[in-house]
Design a protein around this motif. Structure first.
Motif, PDB file in Angstrom:
ATOM      1  N   VAL A  58       4.998  10.823  -9.494  1.00  0.00           N
ATOM      2  CA  VAL A  58       4.819  10.651  -7.599  1.00  0.00           C
ATOM      3  C   VAL A  58       5.832  11.556  -7.269  1.00  0.00           C
ATOM      4  O   VAL A  58       6.221  12.452  -7.779  1.00  0.00           O
ATOM      5  CB  VAL A  58       6.555   9.438  -7.731  1.00  0.00           C
ATOM      6  N   LEU A  59       4.768  12.313  -6.092  1.00  0.00           N
ATOM      7  CA  LEU A  59       4.689  13.272  -5.216  1.00  0.00           C
ATOM      8  C   LEU A  59       5.628  13.343  -3.875  1.00  0.00           C
ATOM      9  O   LEU A  59       5.193  12.741  -3.030  1.00  0.00           O
ATOM     10  CB  LEU A  59       3.627  13.925  -5.395  1.00  0.00           C
ATOM     11  N   SER A  69      -7.406  -2.307  -4.545  1.00  0.00           N
ATOM     12  CA  SER A  69      -6.404  -2.449  -3.831  1.00  0.00           C
ATOM     13  C   SER A  69      -4.680  -2.009  -4.770  1.00  0.00           C
ATOM     14  O   SER A  69      -5.219  -2.095  -6.588  1.00  0.00           O
ATOM     15  CB  SER A  69      -5.389  -4.150  -3.935  1.00  0.00           C
ATOM     16  N   GLY A  70      -3.681  -1.629  -4.259  1.00  0.00           N
ATOM     17  CA  GLY A  70      -2.467  -0.612  -5.106  1.00  0.00           C
ATOM     18  C   GLY A  70      -3.177   0.662  -5.825  1.00  0.00           C
ATOM     19  O   GLY A  70      -2.359   1.140  -6.103  1.00  0.00           O
ATOM     20  N   SER A  71      -4.353   1.147  -5.093  1.00  0.00           N
ATOM     21  CA  SER A  71      -4.330   2.693  -5.387  1.00  0.00           C
ATOM     22  C   SER A  71      -3.561   3.205  -5.226  1.00  0.00           C
ATOM     23  O   SER A  71      -3.333   4.655  -4.982  1.00  0.00           O
ATOM     24  CB  SER A  71      -5.973   2.497  -5.498  1.00  0.00           C
ATOM     25  N   LEU A 115     -11.547  10.043  -4.611  1.00  0.00           N
ATOM     26  CA  LEU A 115     -11.303   8.660  -4.965  1.00  0.00           C
ATOM     27  C   LEU A 115     -10.635   8.276  -5.969  1.00  0.00           C
ATOM     28  O   LEU A 115     -10.050   9.015  -6.664  1.00  0.00           O
ATOM     29  CB  LEU A 115     -13.275   8.777  -5.429  1.00  0.00           C
ATOM     30  N   LEU A 116      -9.861   7.302  -5.796  1.00  0.00           N
ATOM     31  CA  LEU A 116      -8.935   7.111  -6.212  1.00  0.00           C
ATOM     32  C   LEU A 116      -9.056   5.904  -7.164  1.00  0.00           C
ATOM     33  O   LEU A 116     -10.410   6.210  -7.361  1.00  0.00           O
ATOM     34  CB  LEU A 116      -7.347   5.990  -5.109  1.00  0.00           C
ATOM     35  N   ARG A 117      -7.919   5.597  -7.952  1.00  0.00           N
ATOM     36  CA  ARG A 117      -9.008   3.854  -8.975  1.00  0.00           C
ATOM     37  C   ARG A 117      -9.835   3.159  -8.326  1.00  0.00           C
ATOM     38  O   ARG A 117      -8.886   2.589  -7.059  1.00  0.00           O
ATOM     39  CB  ARG A 117      -7.162   3.251  -9.472  1.00  0.00           C
ATOM     40  N   MET A 118     -11.191   2.538  -9.458  1.00  0.00           N
ATOM     41  CA  MET A 118     -11.914   1.812  -8.225  1.00  0.00           C
ATOM     42  C   MET A 118     -11.228   0.326  -9.083  1.00  0.00           C
ATOM     43  O   MET A 118     -10.557   0.544 -10.288  1.00  0.00           O
ATOM     44  CB  MET A 118     -12.723   2.769  -8.237  1.00  0.00           C
ATOM     45  N   ARG A 158      -5.490   4.267 -14.318  1.00  0.00           N
ATOM     46  CA  ARG A 158      -4.923   5.883 -13.152  1.00  0.00           C
ATOM     47  C   ARG A 158      -3.972   5.098 -12.577  1.00  0.00           C
ATOM     48  O   ARG A 158      -3.593   3.887 -11.247  1.00  0.00           O
ATOM     49  CB  ARG A 158      -6.392   5.511 -11.864  1.00  0.00           C
ATOM     50  N   PRO A 159      -2.820   6.686 -12.088  1.00  0.00           N
ATOM     51  CA  PRO A 159      -1.832   6.121 -11.544  1.00  0.00           C
ATOM     52  C   PRO A 159      -2.124   5.621  -9.540  1.00  0.00           C
ATOM     53  O   PRO A 159      -3.083   6.300  -9.499  1.00  0.00           O
ATOM     54  CB  PRO A 159      -0.771   7.080 -11.696  1.00  0.00           C
TER      55      PRO A 159
END
Length: 921
Positions: free
Chosen positions: A583-584, A630-632, A734-737, A757-758
Motif C-alpha cells: 500500500v503506497l 476485478s480487485g486488481s 498490466l495489473l493482476r489478470m 499479485r497484490p
C-alpha cells in the motif's frame, strides 16, 4: 537384462532338382518322324535326335544351378551366424559390465569407488566371493539342430561374472593358509570400500596379522554399525552379525555358515552353497596391498574419532576483530577451526547432503562473524532456497539487511538483480574515493550466503551469470559469496569455482563430489546418521589436506546476545532499497511530483538501485491504458488521479450518460485536460452491436485527434475493438489478470503472470510499479452533468407542442398510463374512424398508435411531423428510421426503461424519459 531374444539363423534348405522336360524333348522327336513320313528323307530323322540332347542339357544346367544356389544359401547362413555370434558377444559383455557395476569386488571398488547410500548393510547384503559362470538373461529362439541347441546353451551361460552370496550366512574359506588369508583380505577390503566406518565394523582377534587393522572400519566399533567378524581355526567365534572363517583344507565348517569356498589356488576354487556347487576363481590380496589401502583411508578416521560429539558456539573463543573477518565455527582434532572469508576466500563453497548439518554450519558462520565484527564492518544478505526457514532466526541480527527465500519468487529475482547494482555502486564509491580496495574505504563488506545454490539456479537459471560476476570482481569491492549446495558437480561452474578457494564439505553421496570440493574422497567416507550430523572437512588455501571438524551449533541465546551487543551501533544503509510496499499512500508521493504532472505510483528498478516516481504529464502525454481483473486496483488508480486533478472528466458508468459524454468529446463541445474512464470494455461490450461499434469508433477518433488531452482508460481484457482502442494509447500498465491466457493476451510475458499479485501492483515500461492509493470514496466527476444518479440523470418528458405523436405497441394499455400521467392533455388512441383530431383550446393532444396505424393515417402523421412532436419508444428503432426517415444513429437509450426518442421539426432525435412507460411505475 531385458532384451529381445537372438534370432537363430535358419538352416539353408537343399536346392530342389528341376523336372526333366519330357514334353519339350518329345516335340522334336514327333516332328522328325512326321517329316520323314511326309518327305521320305532319312535326314528328317535327325530332328528326332534333338529331344534326347535337350534332356541331357537340361540335367546338366539344373545340376549347375543347384550347386550355385546351395553355395549362396550356405554363405547367407554363415553371415547370419556371424551376426548372431557378434550380438551374443555384445549382449554378454554388456550384461557382464552391468553385473560388475552392481556387484563390485575389491579390485573393481579400487578402480571406481562405489556409490555409498545411507542404508546399513544387513544379512541380505550380497558379497562377491569370486568370479565364475552365471546364468545369463540372454535368450535365443529358433532352430532345432545340434548347432542351434549348442548356441542356446551358450546364450544362457555367462562366463566371468561376479558370484555373490548373502553375507548374513557367513563365509568359510578352506585351503592353504597363505591363499586363504589372501582371499579373506580381499573380502574384508571389498566390504570396507563399499560401506563407511559408520555403517560397517570389522572385529576379530588377529586383524593386525592379516593387515586389515589399519582400515577405518577396524579401528573402533561404532554403535549401530553392522559387525563383520573374522576368525581362524582354534579361535572363539567373535560376536558379529556375519563371520568370515579361515579353515584348513579338511577342517569342519563351523555351525551356522552356509557358504564354503575350497581354494586350491587363486584361479581354482569351488563354491558350495545350499543351491549347489560351482567352479570359480577367488580374488586375493597380498598383505602389502591391504596395508596400502588401509593407510590411504586411516587418516580421516583418526581425525574423526578424536572429534567431540557436540560443540556449542558459545564455547568457542572468537578471534579479535582484525583486518579480515575471521571466525571460529567448529572444533577440530586439536583446536578450534578458524575460517576467514577475506583472507581464505574471497568466496567459499559448502557442500553436504540433506541432513548433514549444512544449514546449521551457515547459521553458525554468520553468527560467529557477527559476534566479533560490528555492522559498520560487515553486512549479510541471506538467500534460503530450500524452504524459507533456515535463516529466520538470523533476522534479529543488525548485520542482516535482507533475507531472500524461494517462497517469494519475484522478491528473490529482485534481490539477486540488486546485487548487480550493488557492484556498480561500490565501483563508483571506490572510484570517487580514489582507492582500489574496499579495505581502504569506510564501506562495510557484504557477504551473500546462499543455502541450496542449485535450487536458485534451477528456478532462475539466468542469475548464474550474476554470481559469476560477483565472484570475479568481489574481492576488491568487498562482496563475498558463501554458496551452500548438496553437490558441487554440475552446479558450481569452473568460472565460479576458480574464485572459491575456501571449501567445506559435510558428507556427500559420491566420491566425485568430494574430490571436486576438497580434492579427496574423504567427504564421501564420512559416516551417516544423526550422530554424524555436523561432521565436516574444511580445506583452506594453506591446507595440504582437508581438516576434520565438528561444526558448532548456534542457540537463540547467542543471537540475542549479539543483537544486544550491537544495538547502539548505527547500522549502515542497506545495500539496496526495500521492496515496494503493498500500500503506497498518495500523500507520501505528491510533494515529489513536478508541476503539471500527476503521480501514478512508484517504480522499482533494483538493477539501478532506484525507486523513481511514475508520473503522467497532463496535456502533454496522450495517456495510458490500465488492464487488470476485478480487485486488481484499476478503480483505485482513477480515484488517485481524481484526487490530484479535480477538473478531470470522469466518464460515468451509466451507459446513456457515458454515450452523451463521448459524443460531446467527439464533437469538440468539451475539451478537458484529463479524461478518465473505468471499465471501458464493459462500457462498450454492454451496448448493442451497432452502438458498441460506433462508440469504439468515436473513442478512437477522440484519442487520435484530441490534442492537449490525456486519457486514462481501464479494462479487464484487451480484445477486439477494445484492443484496437487501447493500442492507440502509447503506454500500458498490466495489473493482476484473471488467468494466464488473459495475461498473455494483454501483452504480458509468459513468466510474469502472478495469481496472487497484490492490488495496485502493475507492470509498466518493463518495471514493477506500485500505484498510489487514496482512501476509498465514490468517484465523482468535476462536471455536474456527468455525475451519476439512480435515475440516470435524465429529466421527465413533458409536452412541448400542441400535438404529440407516440409510436408504441399496446395502445390501449399505454393510453391509460399516459392519461393518468398527463391529466392536462387529451390522450387519443388512433382508430379507423378517427378522421381528424378534435381541437380544444388550451389543451395539448397526445396521439397514440402502432406503426401500422400511423401508416393508415398518413395525413395526420405528416401534420404532426410538421407542426408537433414525435415520440418513438427506444424498443423500436426501426420505426424511427421507417416512419421518421432518420438515418443517423440516435442517442443510446435503454430498452424497457421508459426511454423514447423525440423529434421536433428538422432537429435530430434526442433521448427523453417518459415515466408513464417505465415498467412498474
Amino acid at each position: 537384462m531385458d532384451s529381445l531374444p537372438i534370432a537363430i539363423p535358419v538352416a539353408p534348405a537343399a536346392a530342389r532338382r528341376p523336372p526333366i522336360p519330357f514334353v519339350a524333348a518329345l516335340v522334336p522327336v514327333v516332328g522328325g518322324v512326321v517329316l520323314w513320313l511326309v518327305t521320305g528323307s532319312l535326314f528328317s530323322l535327325c530332328f528326332a535326335a534333338l529331344g534326347p540332347l535337350m534332356v541331357v542339357a537340361s540335367l546338366i544346367d539344373g545340376a549347375r544351378s543347384r550347386r550355385k544356389a546351395q553355395r549362396e544359401a550356405e554363405a547367407h547362413a554363415a553371415e547370419a551366424w556371424s551376426q548372431a555370434e557378434s550380438q551374443l558377444s555384445r549382449l554378454h559383455d554388456e550384461e557382464r559390465r552391468i553385473r560388475w557395476h552392481r556387484h563390485p569386488d575389491a579390485a573393481a571398488c579400487l578402480a571406481q569407488p562405489p556409490l555409498r547410500g545411507p542404508d546399513l548393510p544387513d544379512s541380505r547384503t550380497e558379497i562377491v566371493v569370486g568370479t565364475g559362470r552365471g546364468v545369463s538373461a540372454v535368450r535365443a529362439s529358433g532352430g532345432e539342430g545340434e548347432r542351434e541347441r549348442e548356441f542356446r546353451e551358450r546364450c544362457s551361460a555367462l562366463e566371468g561374472v561376479p558370484l555373490t552370496v548373502p553375507i548374513g550366512g557367513g563365509v568359510a574359506l578352506r585351503g592353504a593358509h597363505p591363499v586363504v588369508a589372501s582371499a579373506a583380505r580381499a573380502l574384508i577390503v571389498q566390504m570396507c570400500l563399499r560401506f563407511s566406518a559408520s555403517q560397517l565394523t570389522v572385529v576379530g582377534g588377529r586383524l593386525e596379522h592379516w593387515g586389515v587393522a589399519g582400515l577405518p572400519q577396524a579401528r573402533a566399533a561404532r554403535r549401530g554399525a553392522f559387525r563383520l567378524g573374522v576368525s581362524q581355526a582354534g579361535e572363539s567365534r567373535p560376536v558379529a552379525d556375519a563371520v568370515i572363517a579361515l579353515l584348513a583344507r579338511d577342517e569342519e565348517v563351523p555351525e551356522g555358515i552356509t557358504t564354503v569356498i575350497d581354494i586350491i589356488e587363486p584361479r581354482r576354487a569351488t563354491l558350495r552353497t545350499p543351491q549347489g556347487i560351482v567352479e570359480m576363481e577367488a580374488e586375493c590380496m597380498s598383505h602389502a596391498q591391504t596395508v596400502a589401502v588401509a593407510l590411504a583411508r586411516a587418516g580421516d578416521a583418526e581425525a574423526l574419532e578424536s572429534l567431540p560429539s557436540g560443540v556449542a558456539l558459545s564455547d568457542l573463543t572468537q578471534p579479535g576483530s582484525g583486518s579480515g573477518l575471521a571466525a571460529a565455527i567448529g572444533r577440530g582434532e586439536r583446536d578450534e577451526i578458524v575460517l576467514d572469508i577475506v583472507d581464505d576466500g574471497p568466496h567459499a563453497v559448502v557442500t553436504g547432503t540433506t541432513g548433514t548439518g549444512k544449514s546449521e554450519l551457515l547459521v553458525s558462520w554468520v553468527t560467529a562473524i557477527s559476534s566479533s565484527h560490528s555492522p559498520d564492518r560487515v553486512l549479510f544478505v541471506l538467500a534460503d532456497f530450500k524452504g524459507g526457514t533456515a535463516f529466520e532466526p538470523l533476522r534479529m541480527l543488525p548485520h542482516v539487511v535482507a533475507v531472500i527465500t524461494d517462497l517469494d519468487d519475484e522478491g528473490a529475482r529482485r534481490g539477486v538483480s540488486s546485487l548487480t547494482a550493488e557492484l556498480r555502486r561500490r565501483e563508483s564509491v571506490l572510484a570517487a574515493a580514489g582507492v582500489r580496495d574496499v579495505s581502504e574505504s569506510e564501506m562495510p563488506r557484504l557477504i551473500i550466503v546462499v543455502d541450496e545454490f542449485a535450487a536458485l539456479l534451477q528456478e532462475h537459471s539466468d542469475l548464474g551469470a550474476v554470481f559469476t560476476d560477483i565472484a570475479a570482481r568481489g574481492r576488491a569491492l568487498g562482496m563475498h559469496l558463501i554458496l551452500g549446495t548438496q553437490r558441487a558437480s554440475g552446479v558450481i561452474r569452473d568460472a565460479l569455482a576458480a574464485n572459491c578457494p575456501l571449501r567445506i564439505s559435510l558428507r556427500v553421496g559420491e566420491a566425485s563430489d568430494s574430490r571436486v570440493v576438497i580434492g579427496t574422497d574423504a567427504a564421501a567416507d564420512l559416516p551417516g546418521g544423526v550422530e554424524a550430523r555436523g561432521l565436516a572437512l574444511a580445506r583452506r588455501p594453506q591446507d595440504s589436506e582437508p581438516v576434520a571438524m565438528r561444526v558448532a551449533l548456534t542457540s537463540a541465546a547467542d543471537l540475542r546476545a549479539i543483537a544486544v551487543q550491537w544495538e547502539h551501533v548505527d547500522v549502515p544503509q542497506s545495500p539496496w532499497l526495500p521492496a515496494l510496499p503493498r500500500v503506497l499512500p498518495l500523500t507520501a508521493l505528491r510533494n515529489d511530483a513536478n508541476h503539471g504532472e500527476v503521480v501514478l505510483g512508484r517504480a522499482d528498478e533494483p538493477e539501478r538501485q532506484r525507486q523513481p516516481l511514475v508520473t503522467l504529464s497532463i496535456g502533454e502525454e496522450r495517456g495510458i491504458a490500465l488492464l487488470g481483473a476485478s480487485g486488481s486496483g484499476r478503480t483505485s488508480a482513477l480515484r488517485s488521479l481524481m484526487k490530484q486533478h479535480p477538473d478531470a472528466l470522469l466518464l460515468p458508468a451509466d451507459s446513456e450518460l457515458a454515450w452523451d459524454a463521448v459524443t460531446e468529446l467527439a464533437d469538440g463541445r468539451t475539451r478537458p485536460a484529463l479524461v478518465l474512464c473505468d471499465d471501458i470494455d464493459a462500457q462498450i461490450n454492454d451496448l448493442p452491436v451497432e452502438y458498441a461499434q460506433h462508440l469504439a469508433h468515436l473513442w478512437e477518433q477522440i484519442i487520435r485527434g484530441a490534442g492537449g488531452t490525456t486519457f486514462v482508460l481501464t479494462a479487464t481484457r484487451s480484445a477486439g475493438a477494445v484492443g484496437r482502442l487501447l493500442d492507440a494509447l502509447p503506454r500500458r500498465g498490466l495489473l493482476r489478470m484473471q488467468s494466464r491466457v488473459d495475461h498473455l493476451a494483454a501483452g504480458g510475458d509468459s513468466g510474469g503472470f502472478e495469481r496472487d499479485r497484490p492490488p495496485g501492483r502493475m507492470r509498466i515500461d518493463d518495471r514493477e510499479v506500485q500505484l498510489a492509493w487514496v482512501p476509498e470514496d465514490r468517484l465523482r466527476s468535476a462536471h455536474p452533468h456527468r455525475a451519476m444518479s439512480p435515475g440516470g440523470g435524465q429529466q421527465a418528458w413533458s409536452p412541448r407542442a400542441a400535438m404529440t405523436a407516440l409510436i408504441t405497441p399496446g395502445v390501449s394499455t399505454v393510453a391509460v398510463a399516459v392519461a393518468d400521467a398527463y391529466p392536462g392533455c387529451d390522450v387519443i388512441p388512433l382508430s379507423a374512424d378517427l378522421l381528424q383530431v378534435p381541437e380544444q383550446s388550451g389543451r395539448s393532444v397526445i396521439l397514440l398508435g402502432e406503426p401500422d396505424a400511423w401508416q393508415r393515417h398518413w395525413t395526420l402523421w405528416q401534420r404532426v411531423r410538421r407542426e408537433g412532436e414525435v415520440l418513438v419508444r427506444a424498443e423500436h428503432i426501426s420505426e424511427l428510421r421507417q416512419l421518421a426517415g432518420v438515418r443517423q444513429l440516435p442517442p443510446y437509450a435503454r430498452s424497457h426503461a421508459g426511454r423514447a426518442w423525440s423529434l421536433i421539426g428538422d432537429s435530430g432525435p434526442r433521448r427523453v424519459v417518459i415515466p408513464a412507460l417505465i415498467p412498474g411505475h
